[in-house]
Design a protein around this motif. Sequence first.
Motif, PDB file in Angstrom:
ATOM      1  N   LEU A 195      41.329 -17.094  11.527  1.00  0.00           N
ATOM      2  CA  LEU A 195      42.016 -17.107  10.239  1.00  0.00           C
ATOM      3  C   LEU A 195      41.283 -16.339   9.149  1.00  0.00           C
ATOM      4  O   LEU A 195      41.884 -16.024   8.119  1.00  0.00           O
ATOM      5  CB  LEU A 195      42.189 -18.559   9.774  1.00  0.00           C
ATOM      6  CG  LEU A 195      42.944 -19.489  10.736  1.00  0.00           C
ATOM      7  CD1 LEU A 195      42.810 -20.929  10.293  1.00  0.00           C
ATOM      8  CD2 LEU A 195      44.398 -19.092  10.827  1.00  0.00           C
ATOM      9  N   LEU A 196      39.997 -16.078   9.354  1.00  0.00           N
ATOM     10  CA  LEU A 196      39.174 -15.517   8.282  1.00  0.00           C
ATOM     11  C   LEU A 196      38.827 -14.058   8.535  1.00  0.00           C
ATOM     12  O   LEU A 196      38.769 -13.604   9.681  1.00  0.00           O
ATOM     13  CB  LEU A 196      37.872 -16.318   8.155  1.00  0.00           C
ATOM     14  CG  LEU A 196      37.993 -17.805   7.797  1.00  0.00           C
ATOM     15  CD1 LEU A 196      36.625 -18.478   7.917  1.00  0.00           C
ATOM     16  CD2 LEU A 196      38.546 -17.977   6.391  1.00  0.00           C
ATOM     17  N   ALA A 197      38.560 -13.335   7.446  1.00  0.00           N
ATOM     18  CA  ALA A 197      37.994 -11.978   7.482  1.00  0.00           C
ATOM     19  C   ALA A 197      38.785 -11.067   8.423  1.00  0.00           C
ATOM     20  O   ALA A 197      39.982 -10.886   8.237  1.00  0.00           O
ATOM     21  CB  ALA A 197      36.509 -12.057   7.840  1.00  0.00           C
ATOM     22  N   ALA A 226      47.412 -15.995   4.944  1.00  0.00           N
ATOM     23  CA  ALA A 226      48.617 -15.334   4.422  1.00  0.00           C
ATOM     24  C   ALA A 226      48.550 -13.830   4.670  1.00  0.00           C
ATOM     25  O   ALA A 226      49.046 -13.043   3.872  1.00  0.00           O
ATOM     26  CB  ALA A 226      48.768 -15.636   2.930  1.00  0.00           C
ATOM     27  N   PHE A 227      47.950 -13.448   5.793  1.00  0.00           N
ATOM     28  CA  PHE A 227      47.855 -12.025   6.109  1.00  0.00           C
ATOM     29  C   PHE A 227      49.224 -11.413   6.383  1.00  0.00           C
ATOM     30  O   PHE A 227      49.378 -10.198   6.335  1.00  0.00           O
ATOM     31  CB  PHE A 227      46.950 -11.816   7.328  1.00  0.00           C
ATOM     32  CG  PHE A 227      45.486 -11.880   7.021  1.00  0.00           C
ATOM     33  CD1 PHE A 227      44.753 -10.740   6.788  1.00  0.00           C
ATOM     34  CD2 PHE A 227      44.834 -13.101   6.954  1.00  0.00           C
ATOM     35  CE1 PHE A 227      43.394 -10.802   6.503  1.00  0.00           C
ATOM     36  CE2 PHE A 227      43.477 -13.181   6.670  1.00  0.00           C
ATOM     37  CZ  PHE A 227      42.754 -12.020   6.442  1.00  0.00           C
ATOM     38  N   ASP A 228      50.212 -12.242   6.666  1.00  0.00           N
ATOM     39  CA  ASP A 228      51.542 -11.723   6.997  1.00  0.00           C
ATOM     40  C   ASP A 228      52.366 -11.407   5.755  1.00  0.00           C
ATOM     41  O   ASP A 228      53.505 -10.947   5.877  1.00  0.00           O
ATOM     42  CB  ASP A 228      52.291 -12.740   7.862  1.00  0.00           C
ATOM     43  CG  ASP A 228      52.478 -14.086   7.167  1.00  0.00           C
ATOM     44  OD1 ASP A 228      51.511 -14.550   6.523  1.00  0.00           O
ATOM     45  OD2 ASP A 228      53.572 -14.678   7.266  1.00  0.00           O
ATOM     46  N   ILE A 229      51.843 -11.644   4.555  1.00  0.00           N
ATOM     47  CA  ILE A 229      52.615 -11.392   3.331  1.00  0.00           C
ATOM     48  C   ILE A 229      51.814 -10.533   2.351  1.00  0.00           C
ATOM     49  O   ILE A 229      51.433 -10.997   1.280  1.00  0.00           O
ATOM     50  CB  ILE A 229      53.091 -12.710   2.663  1.00  0.00           C
ATOM     51  CG1 ILE A 229      51.991 -13.796   2.729  1.00  0.00           C
ATOM     52  CG2 ILE A 229      54.375 -13.202   3.252  1.00  0.00           C
ATOM     53  CD1 ILE A 229      52.349 -15.069   2.005  1.00  0.00           C
ATOM     54  N   PRO A 230      51.574  -9.263   2.708  1.00  0.00           N
ATOM     55  CA  PRO A 230      50.773  -8.409   1.817  1.00  0.00           C
ATOM     56  C   PRO A 230      51.425  -8.172   0.465  1.00  0.00           C
ATOM     57  O   PRO A 230      50.727  -7.845  -0.501  1.00  0.00           O
ATOM     58  CB  PRO A 230      50.643  -7.101   2.615  1.00  0.00           C
ATOM     59  CG  PRO A 230      51.784  -7.111   3.584  1.00  0.00           C
ATOM     60  CD  PRO A 230      51.991  -8.547   3.934  1.00  0.00           C
ATOM     61  N   GLY A 246      42.457 -15.047  -1.538  1.00  0.00           N
ATOM     62  CA  GLY A 246      42.505 -13.904  -0.642  1.00  0.00           C
ATOM     63  C   GLY A 246      43.576 -14.133   0.395  1.00  0.00           C
ATOM     64  O   GLY A 246      44.193 -15.203   0.447  1.00  0.00           O
ATOM     65  N   PRO A 247      43.838 -13.133   1.245  1.00  0.00           N
ATOM     66  CA  PRO A 247      44.776 -13.374   2.345  1.00  0.00           C
ATOM     67  C   PRO A 247      44.276 -14.471   3.270  1.00  0.00           C
ATOM     68  O   PRO A 247      45.059 -15.116   3.956  1.00  0.00           O
ATOM     69  CB  PRO A 247      44.849 -12.015   3.051  1.00  0.00           C
ATOM     70  CG  PRO A 247      43.634 -11.273   2.617  1.00  0.00           C
ATOM     71  CD  PRO A 247      43.319 -11.763   1.242  1.00  0.00           C
ATOM     72  N   ASP A 248      42.956 -14.679   3.279  1.00  0.00           N
ATOM     73  CA  ASP A 248      42.361 -15.837   3.950  1.00  0.00           C
ATOM     74  C   ASP A 248      41.784 -16.745   2.865  1.00  0.00           C
ATOM     75  O   ASP A 248      40.613 -16.705   2.566  1.00  0.00           O
ATOM     76  CB  ASP A 248      41.292 -15.417   4.952  1.00  0.00           C
ATOM     77  CG  ASP A 248      40.237 -14.498   4.349  1.00  0.00           C
ATOM     78  OD1 ASP A 248      40.453 -13.977   3.238  1.00  0.00           O
ATOM     79  OD2 ASP A 248      39.184 -14.304   4.983  1.00  0.00           O
TER      80      ASP A 248
END
Length: 534
Positions: free
Chosen positions: A216-218, A451-455, A434-436
């Motif tokens: 989930l991170l970085a 939330a990497f799927d919602i840039p 952040g996205p994470d």
Amino acid sequence: MFTGSEVLTTAQMRAMEAKAIASGRVTGLELMERAGAAVVAAMIRKWPEYQDHPSGHPHRAIVLCGPGNNGGDGFVVARLLAEKGWEVRVKLLGGADRLPPDARANHDRWRAMGSVNPIMPDVGECYQAEVLVDALFGIGLTRPLASNLRGVFDGIHEAVHNMLSGPRGLGVDHVVAVDVPSGLCAESGRLLAEDDLTVWGADLTVTFDSLKPGHLLADGPDLCREVVVADIGLPGSPEGPRVRRLVRGEITKHGGHKYDHGHALILAGSSGHGGAARLSARAALRVGTGLVTICPRQSALSDHVRPPDALMLRPVDTARDLGALLEDKRISALCLGPGCGVERADGLLDALLGSGCAAVLDADALTALSRRQDPFASLPKNCVLTPHMGEFARLFPDLAERLKATPTQGPAYSKLDAARDAAARCGVAVLLKGPDTVIAAPEGRARIHSAFDIPWLATAGAGDVLAGIITGLLARGFEPLDAASLGALIHAQAARLFGPGLIADDLPDLIPAVLRASQKSQSSSSVATALPMT
């Protein structure tokens, strides 16, 4: 998108496995067999065409096995694929005599079916198959991959990107990672590799029992891509069901007077700078706060005489004004920072700190706090700090430096570690954006929100909306960790509902749809991303 569930560290996962084995309920060999079977099942679910075999052309796989139990899982995968009619090549890094007992047993089982060729660390190779299974290191990696593996990794990278891949082409169609792609630290999501060693990632990552922080991170989400969590029969987590209930419907109102659902203050700034505070105020209203009052300077009152009419207005020019207002004990939370201005935020901080009122400190308030000699003195215990990485570096420069440093061993210092250390130091909940996003409480509880799927959520004002949602939930009586976690989840799901083209103004009005969906859902899959960490 991940469902609400428990996240386990490598140490916690190994402790669970050891406890299950010590109890006599399962053996290490049985767990390894289940793990390998889960990888094969996940492959076929993702690519159903691998269920059947083209006439005269069996599917082809290369399985790369490492020197630990991750390699043992790889031998099981190889055997099960071969039993399904696949043409399988197995390569081992290191000698079979150095494998742990269970991995060695599965090596020997495979050797009764096929050969094992050595991986020559400093020699490149052309890989030719439909699937390459990465069972090299998994969650056990604790030191950077040596640069003498460059030939191996470059060969795999070339094969993955070769346009002539497939059963007869010089390349591979898909990479499947067992637990995590090799080179990724399962604790931090950071790469553990000397120099600029290329790490190729995976199209499918299969992990067991629970997600690990590194998923989930970085760099984790980018390298793991699709993650499948497979049940291999270990005991479940007591924390997970509580989080799923929280997602499903505990934010629903159950009668009562408006003051029973909280009164939130949103401190605004000077004339012409009220947009951020209005975004926060609208979000606090939409998340169900009974009353929301926006408090600009007297000279800026006219900026806010517009819809929504449900917003109340009260001028606050000085710390004394704010202190007098907070004598009303029906005020249950406030938000300081969005569009407020650093000097104004600094001037109002003392009134807030002396009140004990629940609060979200965001944006300009965080900058003002960082300039104080003792920034964390007298922070209310029911407070949430919501820094992005730049603000975090001003508040916690030493932690930010540790996070920025190139890791020399694993587990690497992670964003989860940084948020936990920060929360322990300042004595209040910290939401590190952040996205994470990581949310941590002072006593060590933490949650990861991916939330990497919602840039498209990276847009001006989105953080102000998040601050307002959290403030509203605090006003309604949620504990800081839950308010911040659930606020991050609602915020992200609103962005998902809108899609690309989102601006921050769209977010507050999408909150009711998110709340309706959470009530209807019998699982948390449609809105889940807030994950506990114990």
